[in-house]
Motif scaffolding. Structure first.
Motif, PDB file in Angstrom:
ATOM      1  N   SER A 151       0.853  -1.284   0.132  1.00 27.39           N
ATOM      2  CA  SER A 151      -0.163  -0.005   0.008  1.00 27.39           C
ATOM      3  C   SER A 151       0.857   1.187   0.106  1.00 27.39           C
ATOM      4  O   SER A 151       0.380   2.040  -0.437  1.00 27.39           O
ATOM      5  N   GLU A 190      -6.799   1.267  -0.754  1.00 28.49           N
ATOM      6  CA  GLU A 190      -7.105   0.343   0.298  1.00 28.49           C
ATOM      7  C   GLU A 190      -8.370   0.525   0.920  1.00 28.49           C
ATOM      8  O   GLU A 190      -8.603   1.638   1.463  1.00 28.49           O
ATOM      9  N   ASP A 226      -5.589  -1.068  -5.107  1.00 30.98           N
ATOM     10  CA  ASP A 226      -5.056  -1.844  -3.743  1.00 30.98           C
ATOM     11  C   ASP A 226      -6.142  -2.796  -3.358  1.00 30.98           C
ATOM     12  O   ASP A 226      -7.097  -2.501  -2.922  1.00 30.98           O
ATOM     13  N   GLU A 227      -5.804  -4.016  -3.553  1.00 33.49           N
ATOM     14  CA  GLU A 227      -6.693  -5.152  -3.233  1.00 33.49           C
ATOM     15  C   GLU A 227      -8.045  -4.762  -3.556  1.00 33.49           C
ATOM     16  O   GLU A 227      -9.039  -4.909  -2.716  1.00 33.49           O
TER      17      GLU A 227
HETATM   18 MG   LIG Z   1      -2.213  -3.049   2.149  1.00 39.28          MG
END
Ligand SMILES: [Mg+2]
Ligand SMILES: Nc1ncnc2c1ncn2[C@@H]1O[C@H](COP(=O)(O)OP(=O)(O)O)[C@@H](O)[C@H]1O
Lengths: 244, 327
Positions: B45, B85, B161-162
């Motif tokens: 991140s 994130e 991010d994810e």
């Molecule tokens: Mg992360």
């Protein structure tokens, strides 16, 4: 400049998306009413003017303005939306200015909604409406000064309560620097120009001078410079935050 | 030589005593989907925040479409879409209001704006919740709002991010399909710790651990580093188990053997033997020949292929840093 407008619109709309705006405006109108009619003794004074009304604005704003400004940045930091704001192609100064202007417009709206008091004095007597207009302008500038301070302080923390408390304290210092209480404390030992400088930083002295009905260029410059300075501080604080 | 869309050199970030990212360099070209892998706290991140201009690097540089993120963040940010994130969004707004705000900020006006929002809504299937405040949406919809916001301006560079974190299998599938559909003409980085995702959508993967790159290659290349690459697993019954153990272990080209004995009450006993080859050796033919020759009763005979998971575990530490993904 169009980014300032985009931010301004989003912010202003966000006030009205929750009951916050409503609660604030009601609290503001209620408090101005209480101050004016009970504490200021509006009726018995027997004068057709709004001095009693405006006299309390610096004190009222001391608590109400930080209640608006506390969320400006702290909320974005807390909820993570700051990451959106700062990764969109918007210059930081534009976000700072847009947010400030939205909050100021909102405070202005609350102020405008006090118009029934103005109408009342015109029905009751024959007030000097020039003085009243000048006082409204002064009150609006005063709100802007408090807001600019509160916004910058909100940028330092993700905790709205801390932002509120610190803003009240700092705003108080700026307001009170013109009070006899503070000036007396200084005047015992400091040279005259220091006293004058301290006094000249006071919201109160500038607000009171506008309240007399003349909008002096010096007072305008004072508020413009003060707001400009704190918005600059705000921009630097947000810029600094990038460093982690 | 044309510059890659994302070009990162010696990127580092320290938070006080914590070295979150410790000198990372890589580049991503148009058409690539880079999977950014690493355990929690590895620095994924933080790296993405520096690419998108949210955090200033302690050292190193990031260029996006030729814009230096440090010098011209606005220019670079115009070329990028970013899903942060946890997909933060203004909760009091509806997706419709939020996407219109982002579209306005991205410079769309009038009909163009409506069109851009409509396409993003369509691609992320948000139509049914368009006028409901984001605070009241399910996790899956919130994530899709974040993705819609990121792809709205059809950016050449996409940082996510994810993107599938916390989604159900159907939603994961939909998001992966969306990413795959955009891959051709963008440079995309997605971070994940779901390894199957890498096989599903990534053309390349980087594994980072404690802020440093420990592996970089196509999913196939990385998996090939696994000791399971070209390994063979045989399951034999109890009568043959002892003999098979000895004979297989002694087979030329076998480097190591994983021996799992089965109790009598488990499938009637016997053993599961996994044979790991010496580098460059293929075992499957030799093993099957031996099985036929000895006449062992074999329940299964499997030619293994490399396991990304195995490589991931081998080159990362169990708990990088202090493991926090915190802000
Ligand atoms: Mg992360
Ligand atoms: N703002 C911050 N302040 C201090 N430490 C941080 C901050 N952000 C991240 N870290 C630390 O940096 C390391 C990397 O974090 P992060 O990039 O979030 O990892 P990942 O996304 O790979 O899980 C972690 O040890 C984390 O605790």
């Amino acid at each position: 400049m169009s980014q300032v407008w985009n931010i301004f619109k989003r912010e202003l709309a966000s006030y009205f998306a929750t009951p916050l705006a409503f609660v604030f405006i009601v609290a503001f109108l209620f408090a101005t009413g209480v101050f004016t009619f009970y504490i200021g003794d509006f009726f018995r004074a027997g004068r057709a003017d709004l001095q009693a009304f405006f006299m309390f604005h610096p004190w009222l704003y001391l608590f109400l303005i930080p209640a608006i400004s506390m969320r400006l940045w702290a909320e974005e930091r807390k909820s993570g939306t700051l990451e959106i704001l700062l990764t969109l192609p918007i210059p930081i100064w534009a976000s700072v200015l847009g947010k400030f202007l939205a909050a100021w417009a909102f405070a202005g709206l609350a102020l405008i909604l006090t118009f029934p008091i103005w109408i009342s004095v015109n029905l009751l007597g024959d007030p000097d409406n020039g003085v009243i207009i000048a006082s409204y302008v002064g009150s609006f500038l005063l709100a802007g000064g408090y807001l600019a301070i509160g916004a910058a302080i909100s940028a330092m923390t993700s905790n709205q309560v801390i932002a509120f408390v610190v803003s009240v304290v700092v705003c108080f210092l700026f307001m009170a620097s013109g009070l006899p209480l503070v000036l007396d404390a200084v005047s015992g030992w400091a040279p005259q120009f220091v006293i004058n400088t301290v006094a000249s930083f006071s919201f109160l002295s500038h607000f009171q001078s506008i309240q007399k009905g003349v909008i002096d260029l010096r007072d305008l410059v004072f508020f413009a410079a003060l707001i400009g300075f704190w918005l600059f501080v705000n921009t630097v604080l947000i810029e600094q935050r990038k460093a982690g | 030589m044309p510059q890659p869309l994302i070009d990162i050199n010696g990127l580092a970030k320290t938070f006080g005593p914590i070295k979150a990212v410790a000198g990372v360099s890589f580049s991503v070209d148009k058409g690539e989907v880079l999977g950014f892998l690493g355990p929690n706290g590895a620095g994924k991140s933080t790296t993405m925040k520096m690419i998108t201009g949210y955090l200033a690097p302690s050292a190193g540089s990031v260029f996006v479409s030729g814009y230096d993120v440090a010098r011209d963040p606005i220019g670079a940010q115009g070329e990028m879409g970013y899903l942060a994130e946890g997909a933060p969004a203004y909760g009091e707004m509806t997706p419709h209001q939020f996407l219109n705000f982002v579209a306005a900020v991205r410079g769309f006006k009038g009909v163009e704006k409506e069109r851009a929002v409509a396409i993003a809504v369509d691609r992320t299937q948000l139509a049914q919740v368009l006028h409901q405040s984001i605070d009241t949406l399910s996790k899956g919809f919130k994530r899709r709002v974040g993705i819609a916001q990121a792809i709205l301006h059809d950016p050449p560079v996409l940082i996510m991010d994810e993107p599938t974190d916390g989604l159900d299998p159907n939603q994961k599938f939909a998001v992966r399909r969306l990413i795959a559909s955009m891959a051709k003409d963008k440079a995309i980085i997605i971070s994940t710790h779901i390894l199957e995702e890498v096989d599903a959508v990534c053309s390349r993967a980087i594994i980072i651990d404690r802020g440093a790159i420990v592996a970089d290659g196509t999913p196939g290349e990385l998996a090939a580093r696994s000791r399971y690459q070209d390994a063979v697993t045989v399951e034999v019954n109890s009568t043959d188990a002892q003999g098979a153990r000895k004979a297989l272990k002694a087979l030329p080209g076998v480097n190591d053997m994983l021996d799992i004995s089965l109790d009598g009450d488990m499938r009637g006993g016997g053993a599961v033997l996994t044979l790991f080859p010496e580098p460059g050796q293929r075992l499957i033919e030799k093993v099957s020949a031996l099985v036929t020759e000895r006449g062992w009763k074999v329940r299964s005979l499997v030619a293994e292929s490399g396991r990304l998971e195995d490589v991931f575990r081998a080159c990362t530490t169990a708990d990088a840093g202090n493991g926090g993904a915190g802000q």
